[in-house]
Design an enzyme around this catalytic site. Structure first.
Site, PDB file in Angstrom:
ATOM      1  CB  SER A  16      -0.877   0.037   1.238  1.00 58.51           C
ATOM      2  OG  SER A  16      -0.267  -0.071   2.458  1.00 58.51           O
ATOM      3  CB  SER A 141       9.617  10.031   8.912  1.00 61.78           C
ATOM      4  OG  SER A 141       8.653  11.170   9.773  1.00 61.78           O
ATOM      5  CE1 TYR A 154       6.489   6.191  11.104  1.00 65.22           C
ATOM      6  CE2 TYR A 154       6.663   8.921  11.988  1.00 65.22           C
ATOM      7  CZ  TYR A 154       7.120   7.894  11.194  1.00 65.22           C
ATOM      8  OH  TYR A 154       6.556   7.810  10.014  1.00 65.22           O
ATOM      9  CE  LYS A 158      10.118   5.907   9.785  1.00 71.62           C
ATOM     10  NZ  LYS A 158       9.510   4.616   9.185  1.00 71.62           N
ATOM     11  CB  THR A 189      -0.090   6.937   2.756  1.00 69.44           C
ATOM     12  OG1 THR A 189       0.234   6.927   3.844  1.00 69.44           O
ATOM     13  CG2 THR A 189       0.757   6.770   1.501  1.00 69.44           C
TER      14      THR A 189
HETATM   15  N1  NAP Z   1       3.150   8.527   4.843  1.00 66.03           N
HETATM   16  C1  NAP Z   1       2.890   9.798   4.993  1.00 66.03           C
HETATM   17  O1  NAP Z   1       3.485  11.005   5.501  1.00 66.03           O
HETATM   18  C2  NAP Z   1       4.890   9.310   5.163  1.00 66.03           C
HETATM   19  C3  NAP Z   1       6.454   9.944   6.317  1.00 66.03           C
HETATM   20  C4  NAP Z   1       7.484  10.107   6.472  1.00 66.03           C
HETATM   21  C5  NAP Z   1       7.579   8.284   6.330  1.00 66.03           C
HETATM   22  N2  NAP Z   1       6.904   7.155   6.077  1.00 66.03           N
HETATM   23  C6  NAP Z   1       7.557   6.121   6.057  1.00 66.03           C
HETATM   24  O2  NAP Z   1       7.109   5.747   4.850  1.00 66.03           O
HETATM   25  C7  NAP Z   1       6.851   3.510   5.629  1.00 66.03           C
HETATM   26  C8  NAP Z   1       5.578   3.527   4.156  1.00 66.03           C
HETATM   27  O3  NAP Z   1       4.253   3.940   5.178  1.00 66.03           O
HETATM   28  P1  NAP Z   1       3.156   4.936   4.174  1.00 66.03           P
HETATM   29  O4  NAP Z   1       2.909   6.387   4.391  1.00 66.03           O
HETATM   30  O5  NAP Z   1       3.096   3.959   2.741  1.00 66.03           O
HETATM   31  O6  NAP Z   1       1.946   3.985   4.651  1.00 66.03           O
HETATM   32  P2  NAP Z   1       1.086   2.388   4.733  1.00 66.03           P
HETATM   33  O7  NAP Z   1       0.164   2.404   3.816  1.00 66.03           O
HETATM   34  O8  NAP Z   1       0.247   2.468   6.128  1.00 66.03           O
HETATM   35  O9  NAP Z   1       1.815   1.798   4.614  1.00 66.03           O
HETATM   36  C9  NAP Z   1       2.779   0.555   5.447  1.00 66.03           C
HETATM   37  C10 NAP Z   1       2.988  -0.455   4.431  1.00 66.03           C
HETATM   38  O10 NAP Z   1       4.642  -1.233   5.401  1.00 66.03           O
HETATM   39  C11 NAP Z   1       3.511  -2.612   5.850  1.00 66.03           C
HETATM   40  N3  NAP Z   1       4.657  -3.083   7.249  1.00 66.03           N
HETATM   41  C12 NAP Z   1       3.520  -2.666   8.100  1.00 66.03           C
HETATM   42  N4  NAP Z   1       3.702  -3.733   9.558  1.00 66.03           N
HETATM   43  C13 NAP Z   1       4.731  -4.351   9.173  1.00 66.03           C
HETATM   44  C14 NAP Z   1       5.427  -5.510   9.435  1.00 66.03           C
HETATM   45  N5  NAP Z   1       5.159  -6.061  10.692  1.00 66.03           N
HETATM   46  N6  NAP Z   1       6.171  -6.302   8.737  1.00 66.03           N
HETATM   47  C15 NAP Z   1       6.255  -5.900   6.999  1.00 66.03           C
HETATM   48  N7  NAP Z   1       5.785  -4.948   6.527  1.00 66.03           N
HETATM   49  C16 NAP Z   1       4.548  -4.141   7.322  1.00 66.03           C
HETATM   50  C17 NAP Z   1       2.522  -2.573   5.436  1.00 66.03           C
HETATM   51  O11 NAP Z   1       2.004  -3.922   4.699  1.00 66.03           O
HETATM   52  P3  NAP Z   1       0.805  -5.059   5.564  1.00 66.03           P
HETATM   53  O12 NAP Z   1      -0.204  -3.997   6.724  1.00 66.03           O
HETATM   54  O13 NAP Z   1       0.808  -5.089   4.214  1.00 66.03           O
HETATM   55  O14 NAP Z   1       1.675  -5.804   6.037  1.00 66.03           O
HETATM   56  C18 NAP Z   1       2.163  -1.280   3.857  1.00 66.03           C
HETATM   57  O15 NAP Z   1       2.624  -1.567   3.579  1.00 66.03           O
HETATM   58  C19 NAP Z   1       6.404   4.190   6.525  1.00 66.03           C
HETATM   59  O16 NAP Z   1       8.153   3.524   7.165  1.00 66.03           O
HETATM   60  C20 NAP Z   1       6.186   5.491   7.387  1.00 66.03           C
HETATM   61  O17 NAP Z   1       7.049   5.355   8.532  1.00 66.03           O
HETATM   62  C21 NAP Z   1       5.145   7.841   5.364  1.00 66.03           C
END
Ligand code: NAP
Length: 263
Positions: A16, A141, A154, A158, A189
């Site tokens: 996702s 992040s 969190y 990070k 997201t």
């Molecule tokens: N969105 C933002 O604004 C933002 C900003 C800074 C950093 N980030 C970072 O970007 C990354 C992706 O996040 P996102 O925003 O794309 O949110 P997301 O759609 O919730 O994606 C999170 C992903 O991590 C996987 N995941 C969670 N727990 C897991 C586990 N125990 N084992 C394996 N996979 C796991 C989930 O897949 P499953 O549930 O299928 O396992 C999902 O594919 C994260 O590290 C987040 O901290 C996001």
């Protein structure tokens, strides 16, 4: 991007959000993909949309189960023989004050975001070192550069990634292996919907702050450019300027972050 054609790119958190966007962007560049996360049906859905990929291996994986990683690495090597890029993207969010967060939730966030990420990296590293090639990308992040309310563990997880991967980069300086740390601001997201509350349940809705975030496709394109340039660290998306404010005006920053609308 020609640079990535036929390269083996292993993306975690590919089911996702950002991971899905990265998978599609690397597919358009003609890469060979390994897509990992826990939800296999979602990985299948993402793979279906990965037009242009030379080959795709779906490799379900739970970052809380590091004992399974050596066998997962073997599976990738059996299929592709090498790993050019490991994209450590998977992670979980938090939306609870430190005082309301159980230590089990603190531990879970560290286990997924930090321990799981470094354990997978350590499982991949020996093969990269044998071939003296490889590029490890880490999705940290802006919260890896400064703390913000409702994100104590969190932010800690990070920040820990920076400590580990800055050290690893120094230790690998005599090799050809590269490390890039990406620090994103708000990206559109469902991270906040799945973010953990203090009792371990999920928040269940998307924060308003994400509405003005960067679109995933725009973010993914920027990431590929940064990785192609082999940058050590990059800050992308809304509020990236906050890193400069914290560095040059720490007192002002501390007051602003305490009252910022971070949800
Ligand atoms: N969105 C933002 O604004 C933002 C900003 C800074 C950093 N980030 C970072 O970007 C990354 C992706 O996040 P996102 O925003 O794309 O949110 P997301 O759609 O919730 O994606 C999170 C992903 O991590 C996987 N995941 C969670 N727990 C897991 C586990 N125990 N084992 C394996 N996979 C796991 C989930 O897949 P499953 O549930 O299928 O396992 C999902 O594919 C994260 O590290 C987040 O901290 C996001």
């Amino acid at each position: 991007m020609k640079k990535f054609e036929n390269k083996v790119v292993w993306i975690t958190g590919a089911s996702s959000g950002i991971g899905e966007g990265l998978a599609k962007a690397w597919a358009r560049s003609g890469a060979r993909l390994v897509l990992s996360a826990r939800r296999e049906p979602e990985l299948e859905r993402v793979a279906f949309g990965c037009e242009g990929a030379k080959s795709i291996l779906l490799l379900p994986l739970d970052l809380e189960q590091p004992q399974t990683f050596p066998a997962k690495v073997d599976q990738v090597l059996q299929q592709f023989g090498k790993i050019d890029y490991l994209i450590n993207n998977a992670g979980i969010g938090q939306r609870s004050l430190a005082k309301d967060t159980s230590i089990d939730v603190d531990r879970k966030i560290m286990n997924i975001n930090y321990i799981g990420t470094i354990a997978l990296t350590k499982a991949v590293l020996p093969n990269m070192m044998v071939h003296d090639l490889g590029h490890i990308v880490v999705n940290s992040s802006l919260t890896g550069k400064f703390g913000a309310p409702y994100r104590s563990s969190y932010a800690a997880s990070k920040h820990a990634l920076h400590g580990f991967f800055d050290t690893l980069r120094a230790e690998l300086a005599e090799t050809s292996i590269k490390i890039t740390i990406i620090c994103a601001g708000y990206i559109q997201t469902e991270l906040s919907k799945r973010a953990l509350l203090g009792d371990g349940t999920q928040q269940g809705y998307i924060d308003k702050a994400f509405e003005s975030g960067m679109k995933v496709d725009t973010f993914a394109k920027k990431v590929l450019k940064i990785v192609a340039k082999e940058k050590r660290e990059a800050w992308i998306g809304p509020k990236s300027y906050a890193v400069y404010i914290k560095r040059f005006f720490p007192g002002f920053f501390a007051k602003q972050i305490a009252k910022a609308n971070v949800r």
